[in-house]
Design a protein around this motif. Structure first.
Motif, PDB file in Angstrom:
ATOM      1  N   ILE A 136      -8.424  -9.980  -7.348  1.00 34.95           N
ATOM      2  CA  ILE A 136      -7.378 -10.923  -6.922  1.00 34.95           C
ATOM      3  C   ILE A 136      -6.475 -11.264  -8.102  1.00 34.95           C
ATOM      4  O   ILE A 136      -5.245 -11.278  -7.968  1.00 34.95           O
ATOM      5  N   GLU A 137      -7.055 -11.524  -9.273  1.00 29.87           N
ATOM      6  CA  GLU A 137      -6.249 -11.794 -10.477  1.00 29.87           C
ATOM      7  C   GLU A 137      -5.328 -10.623 -10.788  1.00 29.87           C
ATOM      8  O   GLU A 137      -4.145 -10.811 -11.079  1.00 29.87           O
ATOM      9  N   ASN A 138      -5.870  -9.411 -10.726  1.00 33.41           N
ATOM     10  CA  ASN A 138      -5.073  -8.215 -11.004  1.00 33.41           C
ATOM     11  C   ASN A 138      -3.985  -8.006  -9.960  1.00 33.41           C
ATOM     12  O   ASN A 138      -2.874  -7.599 -10.290  1.00 33.41           O
ATOM     13  N   LEU A 139      -4.285  -8.278  -8.699  1.00 35.62           N
ATOM     14  CA  LEU A 139      -3.291  -8.154  -7.640  1.00 35.62           C
ATOM     15  C   LEU A 139      -2.142  -9.129  -7.876  1.00 35.62           C
ATOM     16  O   LEU A 139      -0.969  -8.751  -7.762  1.00 35.62           O
ATOM     17  N   LYS A 140      -2.466 -10.373  -8.217  1.00 38.99           N
ATOM     18  CA  LYS A 140      -1.419 -11.369  -8.484  1.00 38.99           C
ATOM     19  C   LYS A 140      -0.506 -10.915  -9.622  1.00 38.99           C
ATOM     20  O   LYS A 140       0.719 -11.022  -9.529  1.00 38.99           O
ATOM     21  N   LYS A 141      -1.093 -10.403 -10.701  1.00 35.55           N
ATOM     22  CA  LYS A 141      -0.298  -9.924 -11.839  1.00 35.55           C
ATOM     23  C   LYS A 141       0.575  -8.741 -11.440  1.00 35.55           C
ATOM     24  O   LYS A 141       1.741  -8.651 -11.838  1.00 35.55           O
ATOM     25  N   SER A 142       0.013  -7.825 -10.667  1.00 31.82           N
ATOM     26  CA  SER A 142       0.771  -6.641 -10.244  1.00 31.82           C
ATOM     27  C   SER A 142       1.959  -7.025  -9.374  1.00 31.82           C
ATOM     28  O   SER A 142       3.067  -6.518  -9.559  1.00 31.82           O
ATOM     29  N   VAL A 143       1.743  -7.911  -8.418  1.00 34.23           N
ATOM     30  CA  VAL A 143       2.827  -8.322  -7.522  1.00 34.23           C
ATOM     31  C   VAL A 143       3.882  -9.108  -8.297  1.00 34.23           C
ATOM     32  O   VAL A 143       5.085  -8.890  -8.117  1.00 34.23           O
ATOM     33  N   ALA A 144       3.454  -9.990  -9.200  1.00 33.37           N
ATOM     34  CA  ALA A 144       4.400 -10.785  -9.988  1.00 33.37           C
ATOM     35  C   ALA A 144       5.275  -9.909 -10.879  1.00 33.37           C
ATOM     36  O   ALA A 144       6.430 -10.240 -11.139  1.00 33.37           O
ATOM     37  N   SER A 145       4.742  -8.784 -11.332  1.00 36.69           N
ATOM     38  CA  SER A 145       5.505  -7.903 -12.221  1.00 36.69           C
ATOM     39  C   SER A 145       6.161  -6.745 -11.453  1.00 36.69           C
ATOM     40  O   SER A 145       6.697  -5.825 -12.063  1.00 36.69           O
ATOM     41  N   PHE A 146       6.120  -6.805 -10.119  1.00 35.92           N
ATOM     42  CA  PHE A 146       6.687  -5.755  -9.262  1.00 35.92           C
ATOM     43  C   PHE A 146       6.088  -4.384  -9.544  1.00 35.92           C
ATOM     44  O   PHE A 146       6.748  -3.356  -9.423  1.00 35.92           O
ATOM     45  N   ASP A 147       4.820  -4.369  -9.917  1.00 39.73           N
ATOM     46  CA  ASP A 147       4.096  -3.120 -10.141  1.00 39.73           C
ATOM     47  C   ASP A 147       3.645  -2.604  -8.783  1.00 39.73           C
ATOM     48  O   ASP A 147       2.695  -3.121  -8.204  1.00 39.73           O
ATOM     49  N   ILE A 148       4.325  -1.594  -8.276  1.00 39.49           N
ATOM     50  CA  ILE A 148       4.006  -1.132  -6.926  1.00 39.49           C
ATOM     51  C   ILE A 148       2.895  -0.080  -6.902  1.00 39.49           C
ATOM     52  O   ILE A 148       2.584   0.461  -5.849  1.00 39.49           O
ATOM     53  N   ASP A 149       2.285   0.194  -8.059  1.00 37.43           N
ATOM     54  CA  ASP A 149       1.157   1.135  -8.083  1.00 37.43           C
ATOM     55  C   ASP A 149      -0.029   0.638  -7.265  1.00 37.43           C
ATOM     56  O   ASP A 149      -0.896   1.416  -6.910  1.00 37.43           O
ATOM     57  N   CYS A 150      -0.071  -0.641  -6.993  1.00 42.48           N
ATOM     58  CA  CYS A 150      -1.201  -1.193  -6.246  1.00 42.48           C
ATOM     59  C   CYS A 150      -0.956  -1.193  -4.735  1.00 42.48           C
ATOM     60  O   CYS A 150      -1.810  -1.623  -3.981  1.00 42.48           O
ATOM     61  N   PHE A 151       0.202  -0.688  -4.296  1.00 45.32           N
ATOM     62  CA  PHE A 151       0.530  -0.665  -2.872  1.00 45.32           C
ATOM     63  C   PHE A 151       0.201   0.694  -2.274  1.00 45.32           C
ATOM     64  O   PHE A 151       0.478   1.725  -2.882  1.00 45.32           O
ATOM     65  N   ASN A 152      -0.340   0.679  -1.061  1.00 41.34           N
ATOM     66  CA  ASN A 152      -0.616   1.923  -0.363  1.00 41.34           C
ATOM     67  C   ASN A 152       0.681   2.595   0.088  1.00 41.34           C
ATOM     68  O   ASN A 152       0.785   3.799   0.126  1.00 41.34           O
ATOM     69  N   GLU A 153       1.668   1.780   0.429  1.00 40.34           N
ATOM     70  CA  GLU A 153       2.971   2.281   0.818  1.00 40.34           C
ATOM     71  C   GLU A 153       4.026   1.483   0.049  1.00 40.34           C
ATOM     72  O   GLU A 153       3.781   0.344  -0.343  1.00 40.34           O
ATOM     73  N   THR A 154       5.175   2.062  -0.202  1.00 41.91           N
ATOM     74  CA  THR A 154       6.215   1.370  -0.965  1.00 41.91           C
ATOM     75  C   THR A 154       6.708   0.168  -0.166  1.00 41.91           C
ATOM     76  O   THR A 154       7.181   0.322   0.962  1.00 41.91           O
ATOM     77  N   PRO A 155       6.600  -1.039  -0.737  1.00 42.75           N
ATOM     78  CA  PRO A 155       6.985  -2.248  -0.006  1.00 42.75           C
ATOM     79  C   PRO A 155       8.491  -2.512  -0.105  1.00 42.75           C
ATOM     80  O   PRO A 155       9.145  -2.121  -1.065  1.00 42.75           O
ATOM     81  N   SER A 156       8.989  -3.199   0.888  1.00 42.46           N
ATOM     82  CA  SER A 156      10.374  -3.671   0.840  1.00 42.46           C
ATOM     83  C   SER A 156      10.405  -4.959   0.014  1.00 42.46           C
ATOM     84  O   SER A 156       9.357  -5.568  -0.259  1.00 42.46           O
ATOM     85  N   LEU A 157      11.577  -5.383  -0.365  1.00 46.50           N
ATOM     86  CA  LEU A 157      11.711  -6.635  -1.120  1.00 46.50           C
ATOM     87  C   LEU A 157      11.199  -7.812  -0.290  1.00 46.50           C
ATOM     88  O   LEU A 157      10.529  -8.703  -0.815  1.00 46.50           O
ATOM     89  N   ASP A 158      11.477  -7.798   1.014  1.00 42.23           N
ATOM     90  CA  ASP A 158      10.983  -8.864   1.892  1.00 42.23           C
ATOM     91  C   ASP A 158       9.452  -8.895   1.933  1.00 42.23           C
ATOM     92  O   ASP A 158       8.850  -9.963   1.948  1.00 42.23           O
ATOM     93  N   GLN A 159       8.835  -7.713   1.930  1.00 39.82           N
ATOM     94  CA  GLN A 159       7.367  -7.657   1.922  1.00 39.82           C
ATOM     95  C   GLN A 159       6.815  -8.203   0.606  1.00 39.82           C
ATOM     96  O   GLN A 159       5.826  -8.937   0.608  1.00 39.82           O
ATOM     97  N   ILE A 160       7.450  -7.879  -0.505  1.00 38.24           N
ATOM     98  CA  ILE A 160       7.000  -8.396  -1.805  1.00 38.24           C
ATOM     99  C   ILE A 160       7.129  -9.915  -1.844  1.00 38.24           C
ATOM    100  O   ILE A 160       6.225 -10.609  -2.327  1.00 38.24           O
ATOM    101  N   LYS A 161       8.215 -10.442  -1.311  1.00 39.83           N
ATOM    102  CA  LYS A 161       8.396 -11.905  -1.261  1.00 39.83           C
ATOM    103  C   LYS A 161       7.300 -12.547  -0.412  1.00 39.83           C
ATOM    104  O   LYS A 161       6.721 -13.563  -0.794  1.00 39.83           O
TER     105      LYS A 161
END
Length: 170
Positions: A136-161
């Protein structure tokens, strides 16, 4: 110099799913509970002819029927007594996926498979609660830094928000 080891190598898959209602964790109910605790992360032993990356993808598919191309490695768990059966070192991976396309089904060592809200995670086998907390800590850091390597599919900006907003509640 003689080295004697009796260590097994395993992988654990931390699969996060999201939709408008929240962030979920994919859990399996083990056919053979550990110390009376049946809920666990999907995962298992690395076979002699595969890499850890191949093993985590294979184990996830075998236990949940979900096909993921790759996952993000985030930590190696190697405490001596983390598994009561034997000495097991586990390489942990995580991924975030849109739940609308993910329909897990129990198979192999899993009696059941279920998406569970992060706020409702039951007691987990082995050291899986520690693994989830660090994921969970790593996921929060990845999303906050827009690191999309943790996504199964490329997210849209709305999905990241949306994901960022949901993670702030965790």
């Amino acid at each position: 110099m003689t080295i004697q080891q009796n260590i097994k190598l395993a992988t654990d898959a931390v699969v996060f799913g999201y939709d408008k209602t929240g962030i979920y964790l994919l859990l399996i109910e083990r056919k053979h509970p550990s110390r009376g605790i049946s809920w666990a992360l999907p995962g298992g032993f690395v076979e002699d002819n595969e890499s850890a990356e191949q093993a985590v993808v294979r184990e996830l598919k075998e236990e949940t029927s979900l096909s993921i191309k790759a996952m993000k490695q985030f930590h190696t768990f190697s405490e001596v007594k983390r598994d009561p059966r034997m000495r097991v070192v586990s390489i942990a991976y995580f991924i975030l996926t849109d739940m609308k396309g993910a329909h897990p089904q129990a198979a192999d060592e899993a009696k059941n498979v279920q998406w569970v809200l992060l706020s409702e995670i039951p007691p987990l086998a082995f050291d899986h609660s520690k693994i989830v907390a660090l994921a969970i800590e790593n996921l929060k850091k990845s999303v906050a830094s827009f690191d999309i390597d943790c996504f199964n599919e490329t997210p849209s900006l709305d999905q990241i928000k949306l994901i960022g907003k949901l993670l702030n509640k965790v």
